[in-house]
Scaffold this motif. Structure first.
Motif, PDB file in Angstrom:
ATOM      1  N   THR A  44       0.805  -1.119  -0.104  1.00 31.66           N
ATOM      2  CA  THR A  44      -0.028   0.029   0.202  1.00 31.66           C
ATOM      3  C   THR A  44       0.999   1.299   0.042  1.00 31.66           C
ATOM      4  O   THR A  44       2.054   1.188   0.369  1.00 31.66           O
ATOM      5  N   PRO A  45       0.162   2.355  -0.647  1.00 24.75           N
ATOM      6  CA  PRO A  45       1.210   3.727  -0.435  1.00 24.75           C
ATOM      7  C   PRO A  45       1.677   4.184   0.885  1.00 24.75           C
ATOM      8  O   PRO A  45       1.137   3.443   1.942  1.00 24.75           O
ATOM      9  N   ALA A  46       2.607   4.871   0.789  1.00 19.69           N
ATOM     10  CA  ALA A  46       2.961   5.582   2.176  1.00 19.69           C
ATOM     11  C   ALA A  46       1.891   6.231   3.021  1.00 19.69           C
ATOM     12  O   ALA A  46       0.841   6.417   2.513  1.00 19.69           O
TER      13      ALA A  46
ATOM     14  N   LYS B 255      -0.348  -7.171 -17.121  1.00 18.49           N
ATOM     15  CA  LYS B 255      -0.848  -8.526 -16.998  1.00 18.49           C
ATOM     16  C   LYS B 255      -0.488  -8.987 -15.766  1.00 18.49           C
ATOM     17  O   LYS B 255      -0.908  -9.944 -15.309  1.00 18.49           O
ATOM     18  N   ASP B 256       0.548  -8.485 -15.079  1.00 15.38           N
ATOM     19  CA  ASP B 256       1.090  -8.941 -13.952  1.00 15.38           C
ATOM     20  C   ASP B 256       0.256  -8.167 -12.661  1.00 15.38           C
ATOM     21  O   ASP B 256       0.674  -8.334 -11.347  1.00 15.38           O
ATOM     22  N   ASN B 257      -0.775  -7.618 -13.000  1.00 22.45           N
ATOM     23  CA  ASN B 257      -1.263  -6.738 -12.000  1.00 22.45           C
ATOM     24  C   ASN B 257      -3.003  -7.236 -11.900  1.00 22.45           C
ATOM     25  O   ASN B 257      -3.761  -6.708 -12.576  1.00 22.45           O
TER      26      ASN B 257
ATOM     27  N   VAL C 261      -5.878   1.202  -7.330  1.00 22.58           N
ATOM     28  CA  VAL C 261      -5.008   0.351  -8.344  1.00 22.58           C
ATOM     29  C   VAL C 261      -3.812   1.496  -8.731  1.00 22.58           C
ATOM     30  O   VAL C 261      -2.677   0.914  -8.809  1.00 22.58           O
ATOM     31  N   ILE C 262      -4.276   2.258  -9.200  1.00 21.79           N
ATOM     32  CA  ILE C 262      -3.001   3.403  -9.779  1.00 21.79           C
ATOM     33  C   ILE C 262      -2.310   3.736  -8.756  1.00 21.79           C
ATOM     34  O   ILE C 262      -0.851   3.686  -8.954  1.00 21.79           O
ATOM     35  N   ALA C 263      -2.528   4.154  -7.487  1.00 21.08           N
ATOM     36  CA  ALA C 263      -1.680   4.566  -6.282  1.00 21.08           C
ATOM     37  C   ALA C 263      -1.043   3.428  -6.010  1.00 21.08           C
ATOM     38  O   ALA C 263       0.216   3.507  -5.623  1.00 21.08           O
ATOM     39  N   VAL C 264      -1.426   2.213  -5.932  1.00 27.30           N
ATOM     40  CA  VAL C 264      -0.637   1.190  -5.423  1.00 27.30           C
ATOM     41  C   VAL C 264       0.468   0.906  -6.487  1.00 27.30           C
ATOM     42  O   VAL C 264       1.610   0.327  -6.032  1.00 27.30           O
ATOM     43  N   ASP C 265       0.130   1.014  -7.905  1.00 29.58           N
ATOM     44  CA  ASP C 265       1.023   0.524  -8.669  1.00 29.58           C
ATOM     45  C   ASP C 265       2.347   1.704  -8.840  1.00 29.58           C
ATOM     46  O   ASP C 265       3.268   1.165  -8.870  1.00 29.58           O
ATOM     47  N   ALA C 266       2.005   2.877  -8.423  1.00 29.89           N
ATOM     48  CA  ALA C 266       2.918   3.815  -8.342  1.00 29.89           C
ATOM     49  C   ALA C 266       3.917   3.572  -7.229  1.00 29.89           C
ATOM     50  O   ALA C 266       5.150   3.674  -7.172  1.00 29.89           O
ATOM     51  N   ALA C 267       3.319   3.246  -5.996  1.00 31.99           N
ATOM     52  CA  ALA C 267       4.138   3.011  -4.830  1.00 31.99           C
ATOM     53  C   ALA C 267       4.930   1.935  -4.879  1.00 31.99           C
ATOM     54  O   ALA C 267       5.995   1.672  -4.566  1.00 31.99           O
ATOM     55  N   THR C 268       4.438   0.781  -5.939  1.00 28.01           N
ATOM     56  CA  THR C 268       5.293  -0.642  -6.058  1.00 28.01           C
ATOM     57  C   THR C 268       6.311  -0.382  -6.831  1.00 28.01           C
ATOM     58  O   THR C 268       7.263  -0.928  -6.585  1.00 28.01           O
ATOM     59  N   THR C 269       6.071   0.361  -7.952  1.00 32.70           N
ATOM     60  CA  THR C 269       7.002   0.270  -8.976  1.00 32.70           C
ATOM     61  C   THR C 269       7.974   1.622  -9.028  1.00 32.70           C
ATOM     62  O   THR C 269       8.919   1.625  -9.585  1.00 32.70           O
TER      63      THR C 269
END
Length: 453
Positions: A3-5, A233-235, A354-362
């Motif tokens: 999850t994001p910060a 595809k991996d999300n 989904v957008i926020a988690v993707d940015a925090a993860t990658t």
């Protein structure tokens, strides 16, 4: 699940309002053609129902190509206005003109009329993509808090409700102002009015988001299409959310396309389209705080399941309209409206997560790519609602016409209208309940799920 910060960015009220007003564009552009375009072609331009369905569908399929491209461009845009707002302005300068031309009504009928409307609708869909994709990407970048995003988006949904009122009440009222079914002239007035509303809403969103926060401001993903699509595809959360939105909006688009036919041939008055939409819009305007509380209490997935049950239950009950009459139809649509409000809020809130988690993860800015793919696939699939309904009408023996020629539809066509408005959308929306169970992105502190990525 990652999850994001924890540091929460609160979005200023002025930005919430500025962002929300942009929904006058997104909801109106989807609503007015979805509601009136098929009817306009079959009953004013003498376009066969199946061909009219193709015309409504084809430009939306184009979204499968243009939306991801716009998203990719906006991710990589560097300007003093930020990566998204230049595209909002580009859409504002082009969409109102293209929208007016769709309903301009040149002296054409049949196949030539279908070709004209199709070309104009394709241009409008392209202009709309310039605005819609960056616009929908913004909430995931404004705050890093799971519940703050839902709170932010409830403002958007209030404007969606107002825009739906314009689509479902004002637009049909203007279109039918010169008679029970309207004239080509009244449709032109409607198109001009809606074009002005689109222009004001889009410019309002451009200026109103000037002070929008940008959390984290990750670097844009400069990988090629192959690398970006592999990451998507991996999300699993993104993939299941996209499937969920496609199924739900397919049902909604069928009901939109069927509404004027339902009003005309089941309720006996084309003007009933306005009151049916008033019943649909009212809950969207009034139930947003309730849906925010439901999402906090049962999480977003639980709120989505409740919304599906309300939407599907109301649609199923509407099948009894020939037995119980117009009042019954309006009451059932009121229930559908409560469910529809929840569907819309949860969809967009989940996408922001989904957008926020993707940015925090990658550590990469891919909001545009994700939103572009999501909106393209959703729009392309949902556009088949009008096509499916057009095929149902054709199977039922519906007879296309011009305003100067009265046509009495066979009983089989009237039955097809009822089936296309109620039974088929109900089956589709209930199927989305099973898909909702596959979406497992949870709030901070909740147990992680293998399917949440």
């Amino acid at each position: 699940m990652i999850t994001p910060a924890a540091g929460t960015v609160t979005v200023p009220k002025s930005v919430r309002l500025g962002y929300g007003v942009g929904s006058f564009c997104t909801a109106t552009f989807n609503g007015v053609p979805g509601l009136l375009l098929l009817f306009y072609m079959t009953n004013f331009l003498a376009v066969p129902a199946w061909l009219a369905g193709v015309v409504v569908t084809a430009p939306k399929v184009w979204d499968l190509f243009v939306n991801p491209l716009v998203g990719r461009w906006s991710d990589r845009t560097a300007s003093r206005w930020g990566p998204r707002r230049p595209w909002l302005l580009a859409g504002a300068c082009t969409l109102p003109i293209a929208f007016f031309l769709v309903f301009a009504g040149p002296p054409l009928t049949g196949v030539p009329a279908a070709l004209y409307v199709g070309a104009c609708f394709l241009a409008a869909a392209t202009a709309y993509a310039l605005f819609e994709v960056p616009y929908k990407a913004m909430p995931g970048e404004m705050t890093d808090d799971y519940h703050e995003r839902t709170s932010l988006l409830q403002w958007r949904m209030v404007f969606v409700g107002a825009a739906t009122a314009i689509s479902g009440v004002l637009a049909p009222a203007i279109a039918t102002s010169d008679g029970q079914d309207g004239t080509l002239g009244s449709y032109r007035v409607m198109a001009l009015t809606i074009a002005v509303i689109l222009l004001l809403a889009m410019l309002g969103s451009f200026f109103g988001t000037a002070r929008a926060p940008m959390t984290g401001a990750p670097e844009p993903d400069r990988g090629g299409w192959r690398e970006q699509l592999a990451a998507v595809k991996d999300n699993p959360a993104f993939l299941w959310l996209t499937v969920l939105a496609c199924v739900q909006m397919l049902a909604v688009s069928m009901m939109l396309a069927a509404a004027p036919y339902f009003a005309t041939y089941t309720l006996g008055s084309a003007s009933a389209t306005q009151t049916l939409f008033a019943a649909l819009v009212g809950p969207i305007l009034l139930t947003m705080p309730l849906w925010v509380r439901v999402a906090r209490r049962f999480d977003k997935r639980g709120a989505m399941l409740l919304a599906v049950l309300l939407f599907g239950g109301g649609t199923t009950a509407a099948m009894a309209t020939p037995l119980f009459g117009p009042l019954w139809a309006h009451l059932t649509i009121l229930v559908v409206g409560v469910g529809y409000a929840g569907l819309q809020l949860m969809q967009f809130s989940m996408l922001a997560d989904v957008i926020a988690v993707d940015a925090a993860t990658t550590g990469k800015r891919r909001a545009g790519v994700l939103t572009g793919l999501w909106t393209a696939i959703e729009s392309g699939v949902s556009a088949f609602g009008a096509l499916i309904f057009g095929i149902i009408l054709t199977i039922g023996g519906f007879v296309e016409s011009e305003p100067s020629t009265f046509v009495r539809q066979p009983d089989s066509a009237v039955a097809a209208v009822l089936i296309g408005q109620t039974a088929v959308p109900a089956l589709i929306i209930f199927a989305s309940a099973l898909i909702t169970l596959k979406y497992r992105l949870t709030p901070p502190g909740a147990p992680a799920s293998p399917s949440s990525g």
